[in-house]
Write a protein that holds these residues in place. Structure first.
Motif, PDB file in Angstrom:
ATOM      1  N   SER A 360       0.801  -1.234   0.000  1.00 55.91           N
ATOM      2  CA  SER A 360       0.000   0.000   0.000  1.00 55.91           C
ATOM      3  C   SER A 360       0.829   1.278   0.000  1.00 55.91           C
ATOM      4  N   GLY A 361       2.148   1.141  -0.089  1.00 59.43           N
ATOM      5  CA  GLY A 361       2.989   2.336  -0.062  1.00 59.43           C
ATOM      6  C   GLY A 361       3.030   3.032  -1.411  1.00 59.43           C
ATOM      7  N   LYS A 362       3.951   3.963  -1.528  1.00 62.65           N
ATOM      8  CA  LYS A 362       4.105   4.667  -2.803  1.00 62.65           C
ATOM      9  C   LYS A 362       4.627   3.707  -3.858  1.00 62.65           C
ATOM     10  N   ASP A 363       4.540   4.134  -5.122  1.00 66.08           N
ATOM     11  CA  ASP A 363       4.991   3.282  -6.212  1.00 66.08           C
ATOM     12  C   ASP A 363       6.450   2.887  -6.016  1.00 66.08           C
ATOM     13  N   GLY A 364       6.750   1.667  -6.390  1.00 62.20           N
ATOM     14  CA  GLY A 364       8.111   1.177  -6.246  1.00 62.20           C
ATOM     15  C   GLY A 364       8.186   0.098  -5.177  1.00 62.20           C
ATOM     16  N   VAL A 365       9.395  -0.405  -4.966  1.00 64.39           N
ATOM     17  CA  VAL A 365       9.610  -1.519  -4.042  1.00 64.39           C
ATOM     18  C   VAL A 365       9.510  -1.042  -2.596  1.00 64.39           C
ATOM     19  N   TYR A 366       8.820  -1.825  -1.782  1.00 63.49           N
ATOM     20  CA  TYR A 366       8.743  -1.557  -0.345  1.00 63.49           C
ATOM     21  C   TYR A 366       9.861  -2.345   0.319  1.00 63.49           C
ATOM     22  N   TRP A 367      10.838  -1.623   0.860  1.00 61.70           N
ATOM     23  CA  TRP A 367      11.974  -2.266   1.523  1.00 61.70           C
ATOM     24  C   TRP A 367      11.704  -2.352   3.015  1.00 61.70           C
ATOM     25  N   GLU A 368      11.834  -3.546   3.571  1.00 57.86           N
ATOM     26  CA  GLU A 368      11.583  -3.736   5.001  1.00 57.86           C
ATOM     27  C   GLU A 368      12.603  -2.969   5.828  1.00 57.86           C
ATOM     28  N   ASP A 369      12.101  -2.232   6.808  1.00 60.51           N
ATOM     29  CA  ASP A 369      12.972  -1.466   7.705  1.00 60.51           C
ATOM     30  C   ASP A 369      13.238  -2.296   8.960  1.00 60.51           C
ATOM     31  N   LEU A 370      13.992  -3.372   8.790  1.00 60.12           N
ATOM     32  CA  LEU A 370      14.312  -4.274   9.896  1.00 60.12           C
ATOM     33  C   LEU A 370      15.802  -4.208  10.188  1.00 60.12           C
ATOM     34  N   ALA A 371      16.147  -4.473  11.441  1.00 65.87           N
ATOM     35  CA  ALA A 371      17.521  -4.233  11.895  1.00 65.87           C
ATOM     36  C   ALA A 371      18.511  -5.282  11.414  1.00 65.87           C
ATOM     37  N   SER A 372      18.045  -6.476  11.103  1.00 64.63           N
ATOM     38  CA  SER A 372      18.986  -7.542  10.751  1.00 64.63           C
ATOM     39  C   SER A 372      18.318  -8.564   9.847  1.00 64.63           C
ATOM     40  N   LEU A 373      19.160  -9.355   9.202  1.00 70.16           N
ATOM     41  CA  LEU A 373      18.653 -10.423   8.351  1.00 70.16           C
ATOM     42  C   LEU A 373      17.916 -11.461   9.188  1.00 70.16           C
ATOM     43  N   LYS A 374      18.321 -11.619  10.444  1.00 65.65           N
ATOM     44  CA  LYS A 374      17.633 -12.556  11.336  1.00 65.65           C
ATOM     45  C   LYS A 374      16.164 -12.170  11.478  1.00 65.65           C
ATOM     46  N   GLU A 375      15.892 -10.875  11.659  1.00 65.50           N
ATOM     47  CA  GLU A 375      14.510 -10.404  11.772  1.00 65.50           C
ATOM     48  C   GLU A 375      13.752 -10.621  10.453  1.00 65.50           C
ATOM     49  N   VAL A 376      14.458 -10.431   9.353  1.00 63.57           N
ATOM     50  CA  VAL A 376      13.840 -10.656   8.043  1.00 63.57           C
ATOM     51  C   VAL A 376      13.425 -12.121   7.910  1.00 63.57           C
ATOM     52  N   MET A 377      14.291 -13.029   8.333  1.00 64.68           N
ATOM     53  CA  MET A 377      13.992 -14.453   8.219  1.00 64.68           C
ATOM     54  C   MET A 377      12.835 -14.852   9.135  1.00 64.68           C
ATOM     55  N   GLU A 378      12.736 -14.213  10.293  1.00 61.16           N
ATOM     56  CA  GLU A 378      11.595 -14.466  11.177  1.00 61.16           C
ATOM     57  C   GLU A 378      10.301 -14.041  10.488  1.00 61.16           C
ATOM     58  N   ARG A 379      10.363 -12.918   9.789  1.00 63.45           N
ATOM     59  CA  ARG A 379       9.204 -12.434   9.046  1.00 63.45           C
ATOM     60  C   ARG A 379       8.869 -13.413   7.906  1.00 63.45           C
ATOM     61  N   ALA A 380       9.881 -13.906   7.222  1.00 57.15           N
ATOM     62  CA  ALA A 380       9.659 -14.844   6.111  1.00 57.15           C
ATOM     63  C   ALA A 380       9.023 -16.135   6.612  1.00 57.15           C
ATOM     64  N   LEU A 381       9.484 -16.616   7.757  1.00 58.06           N
ATOM     65  CA  LEU A 381       8.930 -17.839   8.328  1.00 58.06           C
ATOM     66  C   LEU A 381       7.475 -17.635   8.702  1.00 58.06           C
ATOM     67  N   LEU A 382       7.180 -16.458   9.255  1.00 55.16           N
ATOM     68  CA  LEU A 382       5.807 -16.135   9.643  1.00 55.16           C
ATOM     69  C   LEU A 382       4.886 -16.086   8.429  1.00 55.16           C
ATOM     70  N   GLU A 383       5.355 -15.448   7.368  1.00 54.83           N
ATOM     71  CA  GLU A 383       4.507 -15.230   6.191  1.00 54.83           C
ATOM     72  C   GLU A 383       4.633 -16.327   5.135  1.00 54.83           C
ATOM     73  N   SER A 384       5.558 -17.277   5.357  1.00 56.34           N
ATOM     74  CA  SER A 384       5.814 -18.338   4.361  1.00 56.34           C
ATOM     75  C   SER A 384       6.097 -17.734   2.985  1.00 56.34           C
ATOM     76  N   ARG A 385       6.999 -16.757   2.952  1.00 54.49           N
ATOM     77  CA  ARG A 385       7.356 -16.078   1.696  1.00 54.49           C
ATOM     78  C   ARG A 385       8.842 -16.234   1.412  1.00 54.49           C
ATOM     79  N   TYR A 386       9.189 -16.018   0.142  1.00 51.51           N
ATOM     80  CA  TYR A 386      10.590 -15.899  -0.221  1.00 51.51           C
ATOM     81  C   TYR A 386      11.075 -14.491   0.109  1.00 51.51           C
ATOM     82  N   VAL A 387      12.372 -14.385   0.368  1.00 56.12           N
ATOM     83  CA  VAL A 387      12.996 -13.092   0.655  1.00 56.12           C
ATOM     84  C   VAL A 387      13.791 -12.650  -0.565  1.00 56.12           C
TER      85      VAL A 387
END
Length: 694
Positions: A360-387
């Motif tokens: 829902s953001g502005k046009d273009g890629v929405y980049w996750e504002d997370l502190a580390s890749l570990k947090e990104v992977m936790e998000r991926a596991l939660l959402e069952s998505r590719y990173v």
């Protein structure tokens, strides 16, 4: 003291394991061996990683002490992901096509009973017992077809079909039985389950029968049971209205449903009335009204109701494709998680919230504002998505990619929909270490990783080709580099697979490309080597590392021409000869001898290659250069018959004058002659600049 502590921890773990269902990590074959040893049948939980009801059973049912007491005592318990390992084969063998499915199998591998769908522990145990005690479906079917089942037995057959997932057959048997029942029979609690399965709509005859005899049924089967049936009839109809955009006529029933709710004793009346308001908003295509009602009533609905309402909202809002309302839905969903107790439902609502915010953001890629890749992977596991990991730096190429590619609405919409997107600066923080971990040597590369952190796909040269098409390869097992690398590492070497792997490596300019090409070539027999299917092996991109492939092509040129066509083969052979000859001009240490060049000329003449005059002219020029001839006269003679733009004048000019600078005037004169013979303005301009001509 330390040993005593370890013993205590071990005892504690044993208590935890046996307080819940002890699903063992066994193959089906090993489970059968154990079942034979323990004289027990196997209870097999067939699940998938994405199945919400499967997670509900795993988290809320099989963790109960009573579940452990029953299943651990009576079965060898195993659970298998139906999309991994032996799962697909088991699913095919036992007809598993819905999840969760629970199979009871004896030690010989024979299916004793099958149950489909999530249910309470009480229902599960009751249905397991029902299946184990009953005759088999095949035996019942034989008796049913011969008309030898009385009404009670037919009821047992219908129930067995229902819990086994035989929906179509159960419907037929149930309809037949219902037609045989008298009014008195229909009041008999023996047939309550059949009546309950048919009383699904508010205005149906079966529901009218229940309501007309409500007091009697409440006494016979329980007030809670009857109330649940009446509630389900309302929620089923309302859920259809909010999940799907039905014809306008269907929404004309909403006022009628409201009146029925207001004027009758219906469980969860207030919650159902608020869902009727959602149905009205859905029928009117009013996204804002739907969201306002949703936001204002989070405390009224229970977890099950919230699950459907949010799933419906996701579908409704996505159809409108309005970013403001999508963002609003995301904010409401992330607030709603605090009101949800069921972990599976909470996880689903959080996914809706995160996804809605991402798209829902502005046009273009929405980049996750997370502190580390570990947090990104936790998000991926939660959402069952590719990173989607983008490795970049502060260079001009990275800036260009951000401006031209990742700011694009089309690219942003695609990546935001399917990936969790995260930037990694290769020169800051952990960036260099993460880059090394994923084999990234240079910046401006993207790596797609799965929720477990394993590489799924890679893409380099981001500005070349159709970016979205290249990204879509992530979801194709035959094109995703990471998936192919895994299969290669596990020893898969079929020629068909190796071709797919080779082409995927070539797309990302992997240094392993040529090595895999050589390995593939070695695997093939002579018939395969000349087949068009493996034609790509002879491109210089692959064959430069090994003379075997090039020599095979040249030695069998006639067979290749027959299989792939003269023009195609001659074009590639000419390309290869050009590459080999030009290497002599570019590399002073090239091992090619004058005799090698003579053999090349002889090969061109013998095989009557297309454009042979051009190739022979180049070969004669290179032979003169190899013999350290510096005279323009000799080179001009050798180049007769060549197109002027194909003469390697610039390379000769630089190399020859490095040997004999005194010949500059005669070489400049030849250069002017070439300019005068050119017709392409680009070539003329280039030569004039090279020779400093006005």
């Amino acid at each position: 003291m330390k040993k005593l502590l370890l013993v205590f921890v071990g005892l504690l773990c044993s208590v935890v394991i046996f307080a819940q269902t002890n699903f063992q990590e066994l193959s089906l074959e090993k489970a059968r061996e154990q079942a034979k040893t323990e004289n027990k049948p196997i209870f097999l939980d067939c699940y998938t990683s994405w199945c919400g009801p499967c997670k509900m059973m795993a988290n809320n049912v099989f963790t109960l002490e009573a579940a452990g007491d029953y299943f651990n005592k009576n079965f060898v318990c195993v659970k298998i992901d139906m999309e991994k390992g032996e799962g697909p084969a088991i699913g095919k063998q036992y007809g598993v096509d819905a999840y969760p499915t629970f199979l009871i199998i004896n030690a010989d591998g024979k299916l004793m009973h099958k149950l489909v769908g999530a249910m309470s522990l009480e229902e599960l145990i009751e249905n397991v017992e029902c299946g184990l005690k009953a005759s088999s479906i095949a035996e019942y079917e034989t008796l049913y077809q011969s008309g030898k089942l009385d009404k009670t037995e037919q009821m047992a057959y219908w129930k067995l079909l229902s819990i086994s997932g035989e929906v179509v057959k159960a419907q037929t048997v149930g309809d037949d039985l219902w037609g045989k029942l008298s009014e008195k029979d229909k009041l008999n609690p023996t047939y309550w389950a059949l009546l309950r399965s048919r009383a699904t709509t508010i205005e149906g005859e079966e529901m009218k029968f229940v309501c007309a005899n409500r007091e009697y049924f409440e006494k016979e089967v329980g007030k809670e049971e009857v109330g649940k049936l009446i509630y389900n009839s309302f929620i089923t109809e309302l859920n259809m209205m909010i999940v799907y955009q039905l014809p306008a006529k269907k929404y004309e029933k909403v006022p009628v449903i409201k009146d029925l709710l207001k004027n009758n004793d219906v469980p969860r009346k207030e919650a159902l009335l608020k869902i009727t308001e959602l149905a009205e908003a859905r029928g009117n295509y009013d996204e804002r009204a739907y969201l306002d009602i949703l936001d204002a009533n989070l405390d009224i609905w229970d977890d099950s109701e919230k699950r459907t309402i949010f799933e419906a909202a996701k579908l409704f809002i996505s159809l409108a494709n309005g970013k403001e309302h999508t963002r609003m839905l995301g904010d409401i969903a992330l607030r709603a998680q605090e009101t949800v107790k069921d972990e599976v439902v909470k996880e689903g609502i959080i996914k809706i919230g995160l996804t809605s915010r991402r798209v829902s953001g502005k046009d273009g890629v929405y980049w996750e504002d997370l502190a580390s890749l570990k947090e990104v992977m936790e998000r991926a596991l939660l959402e069952s998505r590719y990173v989607f990991l983008y490795f970049h730096n502060d260079g001009q190429t990275s800036k260009l990619i951000n401006e031209k590619l990742f700011s694009s609405k089309e690219v942003g919409d695609y990546l935001n929909k399917f990936f969790i997107n995260y930037k990694i600066h290769v020169g800051e923080g952990d960036g260099a270490r993460i880059a090394r971990k994923y084999g990234v040597i240079v910046p401006n590369v993207v790596v797609m990783i799965d929720k477990y952190g394993d590489v799924r796909h890679r893409v380099s040269n981001l500005m070349q080709g159709d970016f979205i098409e290249r990204m879509s390869e992530t979801f194709d097992d035959n094109k995703a580099v990471g998936e192919l690398e895994t299969r290669y590492a596990m020893g898969e070497r079929s020629p068909e697979f190796m071709v797919k792997y080779l082409m995927a490596l070539a797309k990302i300019s992997s240094p392993r490309t040529s090595l895999v090409a050589v390995e593939l070539f070695a695997l093939l027999d002579d018939e395969q080597r000349v087949s068009p299917e493996f034609w790509m092996l002879y491109h210089p991109q692959f064959s430069m590392i090994s003379s075997d492939m090039k020599n095979y092509l040249f030695s069998n040129i006639q067979e290749f021409r027959e299989k792939s066509g003269v023009e195609k083969v001659d074009e590639l052979v000419a390309y290869q000869i050009n590459s080999d000859l030009n290497q002599v001009l570019y590399n002073a240490k090239a091992r090619t001898t004058a005799e090698d060049i003579d053999r090349t000329i002889q090969f061109i003449k013998q095989n009557k290659l297309q454009n042979s005059g051009q190739l022979i002219g180049l070969a004669n020029i290179v032979k003169l250069f190899k013999n350290k001839v510096c005279s323009v006269k000799e080179y001009k003679k050798a180049s007769k018959g060549m197109k002027p733009e194909e003469i390697p004048f610039a390379d000769l000019y630089a190399n020859v004058l490095a040997m004999e600078p005194g010949r500059t005037e005669e070489w400049n004169a030849w250069g002017k002659e070439i300019v005068d013979s050119l017709s392409d303005p680009k070539y003329i301009q280039w030569y004039k600049q090279f020779l400093n001509l006005k």
